[in-house]
Design a protein around this motif. Structure first.
Motif: not given
Length: 230
Positions: A161-187
């Motif tokens: 969010x700090x590196x690529x989040x785009x401000x929107x009325x609801x919060x910071x949008x992660x405007x890239x398509x990351x799958x749950x598996x991508x997030x699992x790998x990185x974590x």
């Protein structure tokens, strides 16, 4: 914008004098990629420094069985090249895969090596850069060893969010398509655990969705969770 101006936007090159900038632009090329294309693959020769100027890129490592794990995500302004391999001449130990349409500046490593041989300041900057990358790797190892699953996911999403989040009325949008598996790998977590943790953060109101992308509803609370003790 000309090549010299574009290089000045890169932190480790921004201090260079005009003549040094011009020497780097010799042989420098701009490459455009579609979504899902490899910029380089594991085993390819390390001939270039790459600078991401638009789009997003996943750093991917393959297992002996052929499975791929996402190690990190790169955003515009990032320099990437499997640095250790570039400096010792070994092939790329991993892959760089585009997440969407992407533009990359490619600087010949030979041009940069010539520069640092007669420019101590440039050599010091690359040492600092490599030191920061080593520190990132150590912090990642500490996270995997010591933090709970919810902390890992919260920490990862907060950094994204700090590196690529785009401000929107609801919060910071992660405007890239990351799958749950991508997030699992990185974590460094199992897919099932990652899905469970994301659901937990969503129920707490920290995460939301916009289409197929995540929205960080409350970055402050997410960072507090990432830093919380058990």
């Amino acid at each position: 914008m000309d090549k010299t101006s574009r290089l000045r936007e890169i932190p480790i090159l921004s201090f260079l004098k005009d003549r040094d900038m011009k020497s780097l632009t010799t042989g420098m090329t701009e490459a455009h990629y579609k979504k899902g294309q490899y910029i380089f693959k594991e085993g390819d020769p390390t001939e270039w420094f790459h600078v991401l100027t638009s789009g997003a890129v996943k750093c991917v490592k393959s297992s002996p069985e052929g499975k791929e794990a996402v190690l990190k995500v790169l955003v515009p302004g990032d320099l990437f090249c499997c640095e250790a391999a570039v400096f010792d001449g070994k092939p790329h130990p991993g892959c760089a895969l585009t997440i969407g349409p992407t533009t990359v500046l490619k600087i010949r490593k030979d041009s940069y090596f010539k520069l640092i041989k007669h420019n101590p300041e440039a050599a010091l900057e690359i040492i600092k850069y490599l030191g920061n990358r080593l520190n990132e790797a150590q912090e990642t190892a500490k996270t995997f060893a010591l933090e709970r699953a919810d902390q890992r996911i919260a920490s990862l999403l907060a950094k994204l969010a700090e590196r690529m989040g785009k401000p929107t009325p609801n919060g910071l949008l992660l405007d890239i398509r990351l799958t749950r598996q991508d997030l699992a790998d990185m974590a460094g977590l199992a897919l099932e655990t990652t899905i469970r943790m994301i659901s937990k953060l969503t129920r707490k109101g920290l995460l939301g969705k916009s289409g197929r992308c995540l929205v960080i509803n409350d970055l402050k609370r997410l960072k507090t969770l990432a830093e919380s003790a058990a």
